[in-house]
Write a protein that holds these residues in place. Sequence first.
Motif, PDB file in Angstrom:
ATOM      1  N   ALA A 206       0.831  -1.207   0.000  1.00  0.00           N
ATOM      2  CA  ALA A 206       0.000   0.000   0.000  1.00  0.00           C
ATOM      3  C   ALA A 206       0.857   1.244   0.000  1.00  0.00           C
ATOM      4  N   VAL A 207       1.952   1.211   0.744  1.00  0.00           N
ATOM      5  CA  VAL A 207       2.820   2.380   0.856  1.00  0.00           C
ATOM      6  C   VAL A 207       3.629   2.607  -0.413  1.00  0.00           C
ATOM      7  N   SER A 208       4.022   1.533  -1.066  1.00  0.00           N
ATOM      8  CA  SER A 208       4.910   1.674  -2.222  1.00  0.00           C
ATOM      9  C   SER A 208       4.182   1.850  -3.546  1.00  0.00           C
ATOM     10  N   ALA A 209       2.941   1.344  -3.655  1.00  0.00           N
ATOM     11  CA  ALA A 209       2.326   1.303  -4.982  1.00  0.00           C
ATOM     12  C   ALA A 209       0.873   1.753  -5.047  1.00  0.00           C
ATOM     13  N   ASP A 210       0.197   1.918  -3.914  1.00  0.00           N
ATOM     14  CA  ASP A 210      -1.224   2.262  -3.969  1.00  0.00           C
ATOM     15  C   ASP A 210      -1.399   3.714  -4.383  1.00  0.00           C
ATOM     16  N   ALA A 211      -2.195   3.951  -5.422  1.00  0.00           N
ATOM     17  CA  ALA A 211      -2.330   5.295  -5.988  1.00  0.00           C
ATOM     18  C   ALA A 211      -2.947   6.274  -4.998  1.00  0.00           C
ATOM     19  N   ASP A 212      -3.943   5.838  -4.248  1.00  0.00           N
ATOM     20  CA  ASP A 212      -4.576   6.750  -3.301  1.00  0.00           C
ATOM     21  C   ASP A 212      -3.630   7.104  -2.160  1.00  0.00           C
ATOM     22  N   PHE A 213      -2.887   6.125  -1.653  1.00  0.00           N
ATOM     23  CA  PHE A 213      -1.945   6.451  -0.590  1.00  0.00           C
ATOM     24  C   PHE A 213      -0.866   7.410  -1.084  1.00  0.00           C
ATOM     25  N   LEU A 214      -0.347   7.167  -2.276  1.00  0.00           N
ATOM     26  CA  LEU A 214       0.699   8.040  -2.807  1.00  0.00           C
ATOM     27  C   LEU A 214       0.173   9.464  -2.988  1.00  0.00           C
ATOM     28  N   ALA A 215      -1.093   9.591  -3.372  1.00  0.00           N
ATOM     29  CA  ALA A 215      -1.689  10.919  -3.500  1.00  0.00           C
ATOM     30  C   ALA A 215      -1.857  11.571  -2.130  1.00  0.00           C
ATOM     31  N   LEU A 216      -2.215  10.769  -1.138  1.00  0.00           N
ATOM     32  CA  LEU A 216      -2.347  11.291   0.222  1.00  0.00           C
ATOM     33  C   LEU A 216      -1.012  11.822   0.728  1.00  0.00           C
ATOM     34  N   ARG A 217       0.030  11.046   0.539  1.00  0.00           N
ATOM     35  CA  ARG A 217       1.357  11.468   0.986  1.00  0.00           C
ATOM     36  C   ARG A 217       1.828  12.712   0.214  1.00  0.00           C
ATOM     37  N   ARG A 218       1.546  12.730  -1.068  1.00  0.00           N
ATOM     38  CA  ARG A 218       1.933  13.872  -1.887  1.00  0.00           C
ATOM     39  C   ARG A 218       1.200  15.129  -1.436  1.00  0.00           C
ATOM     40  N   GLY A 219      -0.043  14.976  -1.017  1.00  0.00           N
ATOM     41  CA  GLY A 219      -0.813  16.125  -0.550  1.00  0.00           C
ATOM     42  C   GLY A 219      -0.193  16.774   0.678  1.00  0.00           C
ATOM     43  N   ALA A 220       0.369  15.951   1.558  1.00  0.00           N
ATOM     44  CA  ALA A 220       1.048  16.508   2.728  1.00  0.00           C
ATOM     45  C   ALA A 220       2.274  17.300   2.312  1.00  0.00           C
ATOM     46  N   CYS A 221       3.019  16.763   1.386  1.00  0.00           N
ATOM     47  CA  CYS A 221       4.239  17.450   0.927  1.00  0.00           C
ATOM     48  C   CYS A 221       3.907  18.740   0.192  1.00  0.00           C
ATOM     49  N   GLU A 222       2.828  18.739  -0.561  1.00  0.00           N
ATOM     50  CA  GLU A 222       2.457  19.932  -1.334  1.00  0.00           C
ATOM     51  C   GLU A 222       2.004  21.075  -0.438  1.00  0.00           C
ATOM     52  N   ALA A 223       1.508  20.739   0.757  1.00  0.00           N
ATOM     53  CA  ALA A 223       1.022  21.783   1.660  1.00  0.00           C
ATOM     54  C   ALA A 223       2.123  22.398   2.506  1.00  0.00           C
ATOM     55  N   GLU A 224       3.330  21.848   2.438  1.00  0.00           N
ATOM     56  CA  GLU A 224       4.401  22.301   3.312  1.00  0.00           C
ATOM     57  C   GLU A 224       5.063  23.580   2.792  1.00  0.00           C
ATOM     58  N   ALA A 225       5.760  24.217   3.711  1.00  0.00           N
ATOM     59  CA  ALA A 225       6.630  25.354   3.383  1.00  0.00           C
ATOM     60  C   ALA A 225       7.866  25.237   4.254  1.00  0.00           C
ATOM     61  N   ASP A 226       9.037  25.201   3.622  1.00  0.00           N
ATOM     62  CA  ASP A 226      10.298  25.084   4.354  1.00  0.00           C
ATOM     63  C   ASP A 226      10.340  23.854   5.246  1.00  0.00           C
ATOM     64  N   GLY A 227       9.791  22.759   4.738  1.00  0.00           N
ATOM     65  CA  GLY A 227       9.855  21.509   5.473  1.00  0.00           C
ATOM     66  C   GLY A 227       8.866  21.370   6.607  1.00  0.00           C
ATOM     67  N   ARG A 228       7.903  22.273   6.673  1.00  0.00           N
ATOM     68  CA  ARG A 228       6.929  22.208   7.771  1.00  0.00           C
ATOM     69  C   ARG A 228       5.522  22.419   7.225  1.00  0.00           C
ATOM     70  N   LEU A 229       4.564  21.779   7.880  1.00  0.00           N
ATOM     71  CA  LEU A 229       3.158  21.940   7.536  1.00  0.00           C
ATOM     72  C   LEU A 229       2.539  22.990   8.444  1.00  0.00           C
ATOM     73  N   PRO A 230       1.819  23.953   7.885  1.00  0.00           N
ATOM     74  CA  PRO A 230       1.119  24.908   8.748  1.00  0.00           C
ATOM     75  C   PRO A 230      -0.053  24.232   9.444  1.00  0.00           C
ATOM     76  N   LEU A 231      -0.417  24.744  10.587  1.00  0.00           N
ATOM     77  CA  LEU A 231      -1.607  24.281  11.292  1.00  0.00           C
ATOM     78  C   LEU A 231      -2.684  25.353  11.179  1.00  0.00           C
ATOM     79  N   TRP A 232      -3.871  24.931  10.772  1.00  0.00           N
ATOM     80  CA  TRP A 232      -4.981  25.858  10.599  1.00  0.00           C
ATOM     81  C   TRP A 232      -5.961  25.728  11.755  1.00  0.00           C
ATOM     82  N   PRO A 233      -6.681  26.797  12.076  1.00  0.00           N
ATOM     83  CA  PRO A 233      -7.795  26.654  13.014  1.00  0.00           C
ATOM     84  C   PRO A 233      -8.881  25.768  12.403  1.00  0.00           C
ATOM     85  N   LEU A 234      -9.634  25.112  13.252  1.00  0.00           N
ATOM     86  CA  LEU A 234     -10.607  24.145  12.752  1.00  0.00           C
ATOM     87  C   LEU A 234     -11.756  24.801  11.999  1.00  0.00           C
TER      88      LEU A 234
END
Length: 248
Positions: A206-234
Amino acid sequence: MSRSTGPYGSGELKIVSLYDVAEADLACFYSEILTAAFSPEELVTWDELREAAANNPGPGVLVLDGETVVGGMLGEIYPRSGVLLLSYIAVRPDTRGRGIGRVLLTEVIPQWRAAVLPSIVLAEIEDPRFHEPSSYGDPGARLRLYQRTGAALLPMPFFQPSLRPGLSRVFDMLLICLDESGPTVPTPAVTAFLEEYFELCEGSAAVSADADFLALRRGACEAEADGRLPLWPLDRVPEIPRFRRASA
């Protein structure tokens, strides 16, 4: 851990460590409280919970009113990423609105944080835009509880892995942070947690080849700035895009 939280019902409300209670109390928490609060797709089996309690893999507490179990909270440690995941928090329906959940989140979570020293404390909750109130509870009310207790939102769509063979993934979830560390969290810790969580539940494929998981992981990386993810209010949940499944 033992703590009095004042009178309730016929007894005194106490918070006790999961590892200091009888198996019958743990079974009561599972069969009468957890199964009423979480769908089968979101819930471990009784055997898995009993084994986890026996092996002490992470923090956990039950809330007792006298001798009666009225709620509890369970955490799980992911050693590779250093993340502490709040796996479950639930109370009996007739005790909701009495502040038990608030006490667990604002007083017990900091104790866990001090004892475990995690890189981040995370939780996963249903997105109330896509999950309607049901017999398992009200996702909107859960979101408001976390909002009142200071949780923050990771700015990425999220879905829960399949907890065991035969169960579906749970889409339209939110990943929230219960930390007090500041306005951002380290992206490497988040992505390492995602890999660890999905590999534990679904296997390395699942981690190496599943398309949905890879998109999920990519989404985290795309939201980052300078190696960190911002935290938003709910209250910015409406800005989170809905996850687009590759199979849809």
